[in-house]
Design a protein around this motif. Structure first.
Motif, PDB file in Angstrom:
ATOM      1  N   GLN A   1      81.428 -59.408  29.773  1.00  0.00           N
ATOM      2  CA  GLN A   1      82.331 -60.340  29.125  1.00  0.00           C
ATOM      3  C   GLN A   1      82.675 -61.509  30.054  1.00  0.00           C
ATOM      4  OE1 GLN A   1      85.983 -58.553  27.822  1.00  0.00           O
ATOM      5  NE2 GLN A   1      86.782 -60.427  26.930  1.00  0.00           N
ATOM      6  N   GLU A   2      82.862 -61.231  31.356  1.00  0.00           N
ATOM      7  CA  GLU A   2      83.159 -62.287  32.320  1.00  0.00           C
ATOM      8  C   GLU A   2      82.006 -63.268  32.429  1.00  0.00           C
ATOM      9  OE1 GLU A   2      84.298 -62.778  37.070  1.00  0.00           O
ATOM     10  OE2 GLU A   2      84.394 -60.814  36.099  1.00  0.00           O
ATOM     11  N   ILE A   3      80.760 -62.738  32.466  1.00  0.00           N
ATOM     12  CA  ILE A   3      79.587 -63.619  32.564  1.00  0.00           C
ATOM     13  C   ILE A   3      79.444 -64.469  31.311  1.00  0.00           C
ATOM     14  CG2 ILE A   3      77.060 -63.653  32.716  1.00  0.00           C
ATOM     15  CD1 ILE A   3      77.254 -61.102  34.413  1.00  0.00           C
ATOM     16  N   ARG A   4      79.663 -63.853  30.128  1.00  0.00           N
ATOM     17  CA  ARG A   4      79.533 -64.593  28.865  1.00  0.00           C
ATOM     18  C   ARG A   4      80.591 -65.701  28.768  1.00  0.00           C
ATOM     19  NH1 ARG A   4      78.671 -59.519  26.463  1.00  0.00           N
ATOM     20  NH2 ARG A   4      80.836 -59.494  25.746  1.00  0.00           N
ATOM     21  N   GLU A   5      81.823 -65.416  29.201  1.00  0.00           N
ATOM     22  CA  GLU A   5      82.874 -66.428  29.144  1.00  0.00           C
ATOM     23  C   GLU A   5      82.548 -67.624  30.044  1.00  0.00           C
ATOM     24  OE1 GLU A   5      86.576 -64.615  30.075  1.00  0.00           O
ATOM     25  OE2 GLU A   5      86.802 -63.651  28.119  1.00  0.00           O
ATOM     26  N   LEU A   6      82.012 -67.324  31.235  1.00  0.00           N
ATOM     27  CA  LEU A   6      81.643 -68.409  32.143  1.00  0.00           C
ATOM     28  C   LEU A   6      80.512 -69.249  31.566  1.00  0.00           C
ATOM     29  CD1 LEU A   6      81.811 -66.574  35.593  1.00  0.00           C
ATOM     30  CD2 LEU A   6      83.357 -68.343  34.767  1.00  0.00           C
ATOM     31  N   GLU A   7      79.519 -68.576  30.971  1.00  0.00           N
ATOM     32  CA  GLU A   7      78.398 -69.313  30.372  1.00  0.00           C
ATOM     33  C   GLU A   7      78.861 -70.147  29.180  1.00  0.00           C
ATOM     34  OE1 GLU A   7      75.690 -66.179  29.512  1.00  0.00           O
ATOM     35  OE2 GLU A   7      74.723 -66.238  31.503  1.00  0.00           O
TER      36      GLU A   7
END
Length: 564
Positions: free
Chosen positions: A504-510
């Motif tokens: 979820q953290e990676i998706r939010e940053l992307e």
């Protein structure tokens, strides 16, 4: 001045450079009191003499054409030194004028306006009357904004011309027609006028007032225990009483009330300002401190202003401490916007600095010129720069970088320690030390662990990097607890929870990066490819850089995910 002097058959003096150099130096200086530096919770009245120097010239008829010289030289039959030239006053003429002479506090004699009205008083009366007329026109045509702006510029120009008349008489180095006797008389009479006003305020018991600071033509009056309504009433009474003791047009004007207020040093103060009795919400008004100066980065002014407002509104030091510590932690964790940490200093030209000068603007210019000779800034242009981390012992001048370089190189990190200890804390300490608070102890209480994530090791093997690249975080990316194993033991027992949180953290940053890139493309008008932005005034540029830095640790997070 020449247009007024010619019909009166006056010829202006034209002194040479040698004559100006031989004129004696001015002896009088304005009254600038050292304030009682502290935090004032009571009302502080600010009273200001309206156009004091021009008013002194008009009221006492001070001019080149009315000056008889120093009292020590009067009555002698020989010439004596007068400004850049010489003067001779016959004894019989002096005897005739004996009842029509005024003596300035420094012993210079002038004839009264009944004998001869001076050129400077005539000129200043015309200028000030014209200014009053222009200000009246502003009120009549306030519905026309364009005309109002033009009239406001005209009245400001007239005000400045009137105020610099004193400088014209006293500029002994670069002036056109300096006369030290006239200049000294104006300053000394203005000083005497202010001292008389201060004495009157301090000696009148019914007001219960005390002057805590005076500066050239203004004074700050402390009223203990007075309400806002009482402060405005007493302030008006003081202004009327002082004005009555001086000849026209010398006038003391009641300007504003500070409630509360901090007097730091000479010409440095800040307070909540009330200009009218009907005003409900105060205005934050600061003079001389970092909130209104341009020699620091914006973060300094913002943190200082917010801290002072908390002090005025809450009087709770614990809230101020929490706010300052939060801002320091944002800096230490790299979450602060670089836009608020950019300095901008003026470039004075490559030949304007002494040899070996350590000036950031000059250092950056040398680097830019070495790369491209056309990139040298103009003289007077402000050069932006930031301070980054470096190896211990490196001189500070070598840690100066252009903001665009830091945005493009993710290995460079802003020097949070320098910004906190050298830029943010000293101004705060200058204010809060007046109430016995040690601001530096707030920073000493903060933890010294910094979150620094490295990029993937296979990328580091191919090129040389900085020492910060080889640090790995000591915090668990899921629960933020200290650990030496990437993910802490507690989170390792919940692999599904870890996978959800990290993905979820990676998706939010992307997603954030994608939205910011779309904004940049819309701004540049190029939908197919992104154009590299170099506008340091654009907040999106810095947000995109921060998201890209956070995304640079995505391979590290994916590597942790692969372990489950």
């Amino acid at each position: 001045m020449l247009r007024i002097a010619k019909p009166m058959n006056y010829i202006p003096v034209t002194p040479s450079i040698q004559q100006r150099a031989q004129m004696r130096a001015p002896q009088c200086i304005p009254l600038v009191m050292e304030p009682e530096s502290k935090f004032y919770s009571n009302s502080i009245l600010v009273l200001d003499f309206q156009s004091l120097y021009p008013s002194i010239v008009i009221a006492y008829n001070y001019c080149y054409s009315t000056c008889l010289g120093n009292m020590e030289n009067l009555g002698k039959c020989e010439d004596f030194k007068f400004g850049c030239t010489s003067l001779c006053v016959p004894p019989d003429l002096l005897h005739q004028l004996r009842h029509d002479i005024t003596i300035s506090p420094n012993g210079i004699a002038f004839v009264k306006a009944s004998v001869r009205k001076g050129v400077l008083p005539r000129m200043l009366e015309e200028i000030l009357n014209t200014r009053i007329m222009v200000k009246q026109s502003m009120k009549d045509y306030k519905h026309d904004k364009g005309l109002t702006r033009m009239l406001d510029a005209r009245q400001l120009g007239l005000k400045l011309i009137a105020n610099v008349t004193f400088g014209y008489t006293a500029a002994n180095f670069s002036g056109r027609m300096p006369c030290v006797e006239v200049g000294d008389s104006i300053v000394h009479k203005a000083r005497e006028t202010l001292e008389r006003a201060i004495k009157l305020v301090n000696s009148t018991k019914k007001w219960g007032a005390r002057v805590v600071y005076g500066d050239t033509d203004s004074m700050f009056v402390l009223l203990k225990g007075a309400t806002k309504e009482q402060s405005f009433k007493i302030g008006q009474e003081i202004a009327e009483a002082v004005t009555a003791t001086n000849p026209k047009p010398v006038k003391l004007k009641f300007e504003k009330v500070y409630l509360p207020c901090v007097l730091q040093t000479k010409k440095r103060y800040v307070g909540y300002m009330y200009e009218t009795l009907d005003q409900k919400d105060p205005v934050f008004d600061a003079k001389g401190i970092e909130t209104v100066r341009r020699d620091a980065c914006p973060a300094v002014g913002k943190i200082l202003e917010r801290s002072i407002k908390l002090l005025f509104e809450t009087r709770d030091i614990s809230q101020i401490k929490q706010y300052v510590q939060r801002q320091c932690m944002k800096l230490l964790e790299g979450k602060a916007s670089m836009q608020d940490l950019i300095f901008a200093k003026e470039y004075r030209g490559s030949f304007a600095y002494r040899p070996g000068a350590c000036v950031p603007a000059l250092e950056l210019t040398r680097k830019m010129v070495a790369y491209d000779r056309r990139s040298e800034p103009r003289v007077g242009e402000r050069v932006p720069y930031v301070i980054v981390y470096g190896t211990p012992g490196v001189p500070l001048i070598q840690l100066v970088r252009r903001p665009i370089d830091v945005l493009q190189d993710h290995n460079l990190r802003l020097n949070a320690t320098y910004y906190i200890t050298k830029q943010i804390m000293p101004p705060l300490n200058r204010i809060f030390s007046l109430i016995g608070v040690d601001v530096f102890s707030w920073y000493d209480e903060l933890p010294r662990i910094q979150k620094v994530c490295s990029t993937a090791r296979n990328e580091l093997d191919s090129r040389k990097g900085t020492i910060s690249q080889y640090f790995t975080t000591l915090h668990c990316p899921v629960c933020d607890e200290l650990t030496q194993h990437g993910i802490c033991c507690k989170c390792r027992s919940q692999p599904q929870h870890v996978a959800v949180i990290l993905n979820q953290e990676i998706r939010e940053l992307e997603y954030r990066q994608d939205q910011l890139v779309k904004l940049c493309k819309n701004c540049t008008g190029c939908r197919d490819q992104q154009i590299q932005c170099v506008s340091l005034n654009c907040p999106v540029l810095f947000k995109l850089s921060r998201v890209s830095r956070e995304l640079s640790k995505a391979p590290y997070l994916r590597q942790l995910l692969d372990q489950f």
